[in-house]
Design an enzyme around this catalytic site. Structure first.
Site, PDB file in Angstrom:
ATOM      1  N   HIS A  19       0.851  -1.188   0.000  1.00  0.00           N
ATOM      2  CA  HIS A  19       0.000   0.000   0.000  1.00  0.00           C
ATOM      3  C   HIS A  19       0.881   1.230   0.000  1.00  0.00           C
ATOM      4  O   HIS A  19       1.950   1.221   0.618  1.00  0.00           O
ATOM      5  CB  HIS A  19      -0.895   0.001   1.257  1.00  0.00           C
ATOM      6  CG  HIS A  19      -2.066   0.898   1.115  1.00  0.00           C
ATOM      7  ND1 HIS A  19      -2.002   2.238   1.390  1.00  0.00           N
ATOM      8  CD2 HIS A  19      -3.338   0.644   0.709  1.00  0.00           C
ATOM      9  CE1 HIS A  19      -3.191   2.770   1.163  1.00  0.00           C
ATOM     10  NE2 HIS A  19      -4.009   1.836   0.748  1.00  0.00           N
ATOM     11  N   ASP A  36      -7.971  -5.470   0.301  1.00  0.00           N
ATOM     12  CA  ASP A  36      -8.449  -6.251  -0.842  1.00  0.00           C
ATOM     13  C   ASP A  36      -8.025  -7.708  -0.807  1.00  0.00           C
ATOM     14  O   ASP A  36      -8.524  -8.516  -1.585  1.00  0.00           O
ATOM     15  CB  ASP A  36      -7.957  -5.613  -2.149  1.00  0.00           C
ATOM     16  CG  ASP A  36      -8.624  -4.277  -2.371  1.00  0.00           C
ATOM     17  OD1 ASP A  36      -9.821  -4.189  -2.086  1.00  0.00           O
ATOM     18  OD2 ASP A  36      -7.946  -3.339  -2.797  1.00  0.00           O
TER      19      ASP A  36
HETATM   20  N1  CMC Z   1       3.902  -7.514  -4.963  1.00  0.00           N
HETATM   21  C1  CMC Z   1       5.228  -7.547  -5.179  1.00  0.00           C
HETATM   22  N2  CMC Z   1       6.030  -6.475  -5.022  1.00  0.00           N
HETATM   23  C2  CMC Z   1       5.463  -5.332  -4.633  1.00  0.00           C
HETATM   24  C3  CMC Z   1       4.082  -5.235  -4.378  1.00  0.00           C
HETATM   25  C4  CMC Z   1       3.296  -6.390  -4.553  1.00  0.00           C
HETATM   26  N3  CMC Z   1       1.988  -6.349  -4.339  1.00  0.00           N
HETATM   27  N4  CMC Z   1       3.789  -3.962  -4.003  1.00  0.00           N
HETATM   28  C5  CMC Z   1       4.934  -3.300  -4.006  1.00  0.00           C
HETATM   29  N5  CMC Z   1       5.957  -4.112  -4.386  1.00  0.00           N
HETATM   30  C6  CMC Z   1       7.379  -3.776  -4.447  1.00  0.00           C
HETATM   31  C7  CMC Z   1       7.691  -2.863  -5.644  1.00  0.00           C
HETATM   32  O1  CMC Z   1       8.012  -3.625  -6.777  1.00  0.00           O
HETATM   33  C8  CMC Z   1       8.854  -2.069  -5.100  1.00  0.00           C
HETATM   34  O2  CMC Z   1       9.994  -2.897  -5.126  1.00  0.00           O
HETATM   35  P1  CMC Z   1      11.464  -2.260  -5.395  1.00  0.00           P
HETATM   36  O3  CMC Z   1      11.693  -1.303  -4.255  1.00  0.00           O
HETATM   37  O4  CMC Z   1      12.378  -3.420  -5.388  1.00  0.00           O
HETATM   38  O5  CMC Z   1      11.380  -1.586  -6.726  1.00  0.00           O
HETATM   39  C9  CMC Z   1       8.520  -1.866  -3.627  1.00  0.00           C
HETATM   40  O6  CMC Z   1       7.684  -2.990  -3.281  1.00  0.00           O
HETATM   41  C10 CMC Z   1       7.787  -0.564  -3.328  1.00  0.00           C
HETATM   42  O7  CMC Z   1       6.591  -0.531  -4.104  1.00  0.00           O
HETATM   43  P2  CMC Z   1       6.019   0.729  -4.863  1.00  0.00           P
HETATM   44  O8  CMC Z   1       5.427   0.269  -6.167  1.00  0.00           O
HETATM   45  O9  CMC Z   1       7.013   1.829  -4.884  1.00  0.00           O
HETATM   46  O10 CMC Z   1       4.840   1.130  -3.901  1.00  0.00           O
HETATM   47  P3  CMC Z   1       3.683   2.119  -4.267  1.00  0.00           P
HETATM   48  O11 CMC Z   1       3.362   2.842  -3.013  1.00  0.00           O
HETATM   49  O12 CMC Z   1       3.986   2.933  -5.451  1.00  0.00           O
HETATM   50  O13 CMC Z   1       2.507   1.119  -4.669  1.00  0.00           O
HETATM   51  C11 CMC Z   1       0.611  -0.281  -4.598  1.00  0.00           C
HETATM   52  C12 CMC Z   1       1.477   0.728  -3.838  1.00  0.00           C
HETATM   53  C13 CMC Z   1      -0.662  -0.520  -3.792  1.00  0.00           C
HETATM   54  C14 CMC Z   1       0.218   0.293  -5.965  1.00  0.00           C
HETATM   55  C15 CMC Z   1       1.409  -1.587  -4.775  1.00  0.00           C
HETATM   56  O14 CMC Z   1       1.797  -2.093  -3.524  1.00  0.00           O
HETATM   57  C16 CMC Z   1       0.617  -2.641  -5.534  1.00  0.00           C
HETATM   58  O15 CMC Z   1       0.580  -2.603  -6.773  1.00  0.00           O
HETATM   59  N6  CMC Z   1      -0.028  -3.614  -4.824  1.00  0.00           N
HETATM   60  C17 CMC Z   1      -0.847  -4.617  -5.462  1.00  0.00           C
HETATM   61  C18 CMC Z   1      -2.179  -4.007  -5.865  1.00  0.00           C
HETATM   62  C19 CMC Z   1      -3.066  -3.789  -4.671  1.00  0.00           C
HETATM   63  O16 CMC Z   1      -3.245  -4.673  -3.834  1.00  0.00           O
HETATM   64  N7  CMC Z   1      -3.686  -2.595  -4.627  1.00  0.00           N
HETATM   65  C20 CMC Z   1      -4.677  -2.274  -3.610  1.00  0.00           C
HETATM   66  C21 CMC Z   1      -4.261  -1.121  -2.772  1.00  0.00           C
HETATM   67  S1  CMC Z   1      -5.285  -1.033  -1.315  1.00  0.00           S
HETATM   68  C22 CMC Z   1      -6.798  -0.525  -1.855  1.00  0.00           C
HETATM   69  C23 CMC Z   1      -6.973   0.935  -1.829  1.00  0.00           C
HETATM   70  O17 CMC Z   1      -6.796   1.544  -0.746  1.00  0.00           O
HETATM   71  O18 CMC Z   1      -7.311   1.461  -2.900  1.00  0.00           O
END
Ligand code: CMC
Length: 429
Positions: free
Chosen positions: A306, A364
């Site tokens: 998240h 989720d």
């Molecule tokens: N699976 C594998 N790796 C992950 C995941 C995941 N679900 N989420 C983040 N990472 C990794 C990402 O690749 C990055 O790695 P590195 O530092 O090596 O490059 C690191 O963790 C940090 O992630 P980020 O993408 O910079 O984090 P963000 O804040 O931009 O993204 C997110 C947050 C929710 C978009 C992401 O965690 C994600 O895509 N999760 C899966 C989709 C999901 O469950 N979304 C629902 C969010 S909750 C509902 C809501 O409140 O709307």
């Protein structure tokens, strides 16, 4: 200036900026005068370090895993309140007393029907249209039906639009489902609670009486409470940005729904359930985890991670509890996907990749399993999320319109395209 932050530029010039303090949470450097003083913008794609507004509605402490609506912890609201009380709280800032609640429920109830002509919009869509595509279209179309509440500068109009949206969303969502399945629309029944009425509109058929199951209704109500607001997330920011131009509330909520549809936001519960189906069996978990950790695979552990929570999402805990309750009620204690989800969660929480990145289950991860058990098909999950979040969007939109500091949203950019050049005649290009 009480507290200030000083920025020193490359030429040695120092600029002071006020530091603003909220009730709780990090302090904020007020850089509104930065461009005027320095000719420079800040660069912050995805708003990782930018507060886009003042708000008194929802507070998240991502490190501690805390979520408050108007100061009240989500755990207490989920336990002691129903969804419409939560709506009242989000919209008005305080929980209702019994008479305020009675009046609020009765007003919402009186707005549950939609203009009958709206039913024709549905037949314009293909039967196999994704219900979110239908929802974006039909909610946007509400502005063509309710002209009498579109003056955004009139607080009474804003109030009526809020009631209309909260009351009609369940009707519209259920109609999208019925249209998709080829069953007749079921009209609202105002003697039922908000969530019971929604379940009846979803699952009743004219051929037989629909029996309300209180455990399942309470589970749905809890899903709605947990999704009702979540601070300045992508869809809420979309609603605020759309509304900042003076667009009407129905158009703004349609924009929010469009944003919520994305798999990184509201589409995540659908994606999480599909992921569990694809994994299929606990023996495949190690292989799947390996794939997720490989950056080239493009795979993610859906329902994990998240932007704000760097701890267990408090909503995920409540959703896992609800999952137990619903599966027990339905005699599905050994549900294959629930067991698989718990096994997957355990493996991920012990794996250094997830631990070091502070990736925990979000709401989720379990909400898809609950909804599936309630009989809600996967393609409807994001519609249910939209229905729940509508009140949060309206509360935030209303707060924005009433804020004297509100301005049209207009981010700047770091331009990296071609510098000025001359157009050549076509034979010289
Ligand atoms: N699976 C594998 N790796 C992950 C995941 C995941 N679900 N989420 C983040 N990472 C990794 C990402 O690749 C990055 O790695 P590195 O530092 O090596 O490059 C690191 O963790 C940090 O992630 P980020 O993408 O910079 O984090 P963000 O804040 O931009 O993204 C997110 C947050 C929710 C978009 C992401 O965690 C994600 O895509 N999760 C899966 C989709 C999901 O469950 N979304 C629902 C969010 S909750 C509902 C809501 O409140 O709307």
């Amino acid at each position: 200036m009480d507290k200030k932050a000083t920025l020193t530029l490359a030429d040695g010039k120092s600029l002071d900026f006020p530091v603003l303090t909220g009730t709780i949470g990090p302090e904020v450097i007020d850089i509104r005068t930065l461009y005027g003083k320095s000719g420079m913008f800040t660069y912050d794609p995805g708003f990782l370090s930018t507060a886009s507004c003042n708000s008194s509605i929802t507070y998240i402490d991502g490190d501690a895993g805390v979520l408050l609506y108007r100061g009240y912890p989500i755990e207490q609201l989920a336990k002691h309140c129903d969804f419409l009380e939560t709506c009242y709280l989000l919209l008005n800032g305080e929980l209702p007393n019994a008479s305020q609640k009675g009046e609020f429920v009765s007003t919402v109830t009186r707005h549950t029907m939609v203009h009958d002509q709206l039913t024709r919009f549905f037949t314009g869509f293909r039967r196999d249209a994704h219900p979110m595509a239908v929802l974006v279209g039909v909610v946007g179309a509400l502005s063509a039906f309710y002209h009498d509440s579109l003056d955004i500068n009139n607080p009474e109009h804003r109030k009526i639009s809020a009631f209309r949206l909260i009351a009609k969303l369940p009707t519209i969502v259920a109609m999208a489902y019925k249209y998709n399945t080829g069953q007749p629309f079921v009209y609202p029944r105002n003697d039922l609670s908000y969530s019971a009425n929604f379940m009846r509109m979803m699952f009743a058929v004219p051929a037989e009486e629909y029996k309300v199951n209180d455990v399942l209704v309470r589970a749905l109500d809890r899903i709605l409470i947990l999704h009702a607001d979540h601070e300045q997330n992508a869809s809420t920011s979309t609603v605020r940005l759309s509304g900042s131009s003076g667009a009407n509330p129905f158009a703004c909520i349609a924009a929010g729904i469009a944003c919520l549809w994305g798999p990184a936001h509201g589409g995540a519960n659908e994606a999480a359930l599909n992921m569990l189906e694809e994994i299929g069996d606990a023996s495949k978990i190690p292989e799947f985890i390996k794939q997720v950790k490989d950056k080239n695979s493009g795979a993610k552990l859906m329902g994990f991670g998240h932007r704000v929570y760097k701890n267990y999402d408090p909503r995920a805990k409540l959703m896992r509890e609800t999952c137990y309750e619903v599966l027990n009620e339905l005699g599905l204690e050994n549900d294959r996907l629930f067991k698989l989800a718990m096994a997957l969660e355990k493996v991920a929480l012990e794996d250094d990749y997830f631990v070091s990145r502070k990736l925990y289950p979000n709401v989720d991860f379990y909400s898809g399993i609950v909804q599936r058990a309630l009989g809600i098909p996967v393609s409807m999950f994001t519609c249910i999320f939209s229905l729940a979040r509508t009140v949060g969007w309206i509360a935030q939109w209303n707060e924005m319109i009433s804020d004297p500091e509100q301005k049209i949203g207009r981010p700047r950019q770091l331009y990296k395209g071609a510098a000025r050049r001359e157009v050549q005649p076509i034979d010289k290009r």
